[in-house]
Design a protein around this motif. Sequence first.
Motif, PDB file in Angstrom:
ATOM      1  N   SER A 159       0.832  -1.201   0.000  1.00 50.34           N
ATOM      2  CA  SER A 159       0.000   0.000   0.000  1.00 50.34           C
ATOM      3  C   SER A 159       0.865   1.247   0.000  1.00 50.34           C
ATOM      4  O   SER A 159       2.040   1.230   0.366  1.00 50.34           O
ATOM      5  CB  SER A 159      -0.931   0.004   1.213  1.00 50.34           C
ATOM      6  N   GLU A 160       0.278   2.361  -0.421  1.00 49.70           N
ATOM      7  CA  GLU A 160       1.012   3.624  -0.467  1.00 49.70           C
ATOM      8  C   GLU A 160       1.236   4.160   0.932  1.00 49.70           C
ATOM      9  O   GLU A 160       0.373   4.057   1.808  1.00 49.70           O
ATOM     10  CB  GLU A 160       0.252   4.655  -1.301  1.00 49.70           C
ATOM     11  N   VAL A 161       2.407   4.725   1.142  1.00 52.94           N
ATOM     12  CA  VAL A 161       2.779   5.311   2.423  1.00 52.94           C
ATOM     13  C   VAL A 161       3.275   6.721   2.185  1.00 52.94           C
ATOM     14  O   VAL A 161       4.037   6.975   1.246  1.00 52.94           O
ATOM     15  CB  VAL A 161       3.884   4.484   3.120  1.00 52.94           C
ATOM     16  N   LYS A 162       2.862   7.655   3.032  1.00 56.63           N
ATOM     17  CA  LYS A 162       3.363   9.015   2.989  1.00 56.63           C
ATOM     18  C   LYS A 162       3.968   9.341   4.353  1.00 56.63           C
ATOM     19  O   LYS A 162       3.309   9.183   5.377  1.00 56.63           O
ATOM     20  CB  LYS A 162       2.255  10.010   2.646  1.00 56.63           C
ATOM     21  N   GLY A 206       5.884   6.643  -0.988  1.00 56.75           N
ATOM     22  CA  GLY A 206       6.425   5.356  -1.370  1.00 56.75           C
ATOM     23  C   GLY A 206       5.434   4.242  -1.117  1.00 56.75           C
ATOM     24  O   GLY A 206       4.228   4.474  -0.974  1.00 56.75           O
ATOM     25  N   SER A 207       5.938   3.020  -1.034  1.00 56.57           N
ATOM     26  CA  SER A 207       5.071   1.869  -0.799  1.00 56.57           C
ATOM     27  C   SER A 207       5.721   0.929   0.203  1.00 56.57           C
ATOM     28  O   SER A 207       6.945   0.771   0.231  1.00 56.57           O
ATOM     29  CB  SER A 207       4.788   1.127  -2.107  1.00 56.57           C
ATOM     30  N   ARG A 260       9.764   1.547   0.060  1.00 52.85           N
ATOM     31  CA  ARG A 260      10.460   1.882  -1.184  1.00 52.85           C
ATOM     32  C   ARG A 260       9.997   3.268  -1.603  1.00 52.85           C
ATOM     33  O   ARG A 260       8.823   3.494  -1.858  1.00 52.85           O
ATOM     34  CB  ARG A 260      10.146   0.871  -2.276  1.00 52.85           C
ATOM     35  N   ALA A 261      10.941   4.212  -1.650  1.00 47.98           N
ATOM     36  CA  ALA A 261      10.601   5.602  -1.929  1.00 47.98           C
ATOM     37  C   ALA A 261      10.359   5.819  -3.415  1.00 47.98           C
ATOM     38  O   ALA A 261      11.198   5.468  -4.249  1.00 47.98           O
ATOM     39  CB  ALA A 261      11.712   6.518  -1.446  1.00 47.98           C
ATOM     40  N   VAL A 262       9.223   6.415  -3.727  1.00 41.33           N
ATOM     41  CA  VAL A 262       8.920   6.822  -5.095  1.00 41.33           C
ATOM     42  C   VAL A 262       9.359   8.265  -5.309  1.00 41.33           C
ATOM     43  O   VAL A 262       9.910   8.616  -6.356  1.00 41.33           O
ATOM     44  CB  VAL A 262       7.408   6.671  -5.390  1.00 41.33           C
TER      45      VAL A 262
END
Length: 346
Positions: free
Chosen positions: A26-29, A79-80, A88-90
């Motif tokens: 899932s997306e993480v901020k 990231g996710s 993992r940083a986007v």
Amino acid sequence: MDSRRLGAVLALSLAIGASPATLAGSEVKLDGYLEYRKGEFLIVDAQRVRTTSGTRFNPGGRAKSVATIPMGYRLRIRGSRQKDGTIRAVEITAERNGSGTIEKQVVASTDQAEKTWVQAKQIVQPGPEGKQVSLGALHDRGPQVVRARRIVDHIVPGYVDPRKVRVYVVDNPEWNAMAMANYSVYVFSGLMADMDDDELAIVLGHELAHATHEHSRRQATKSIISGVAGQVAILGAEQIDSPAARNAAKQAASLGVVTFGNVYSREYEDQADRVGLRYVYEAGYDYKKAPVLWRRFAQKYGDQDAATNFFFGDHSSSAKRASALEREIARNYRHPADLPSRIPTR
């Protein structure tokens, strides 16, 4: 006001960023600070963040690349969550940790509060009908102060000069501690009597996270909407007899105006748990005691409402906090490559 809520008045805590308690994939901020580098990982909001060749980097200040980000810089990360618990940083945006007008005002106010409490040799606040209430004598020396000082020196992150931090002990049997924007830290004697060094480090790590993350500045901004409540507290402080005690009480009231409502969001305080746990881990204290410690708080104070929760803000219940930290330990602290940075001198 019950003495147990002093932590809410003084800590002025506001942690930043979304909770990283999300499912794998899932997306993480995150919105936090670069506090450690552990091999290939950046440690932000106590999470292990990995960059890739595809990570987009938005420079700021002296940070021209991921490799040149100074410690203590604010990082906003998208990231996710991976199966191993890492992120993992986007995209990463770096920002210098500056000092704005509001922050300077808050630090100046906390400086004045600290000065008047030291002069009065006690922590005071306005009680019912404006009468003076002392929460205990204030000590800046002695064996208890030395013990607390030693622990603070070990857990404070490396980008903070330990000489900026002042440590005091308050004669009070409650389990409480607090930190202010100017890095003055107050520990209740009851907490010190009943906690071993590992447990005390866990509590102080939580409080230091409030200071290092500039929570008071963010809280002060939000507190503007509660100014009327703050003025009521200040009027009560005017009725205190001792000039030094009255001044200290007014400072506490002006800085803690939101004490009259839900002081801090659950998300904010839970983040302080996570970051404080990382401080404890990096210093070499036994971070695994944290879940058990919160359950001890539940046994002592109960989980009925926010007023009886640890640090007496809008925390998750002690049982939920314990479970959240167990998840954090499984996710972030069982990896041979991520060993503690320091081992404390007992």
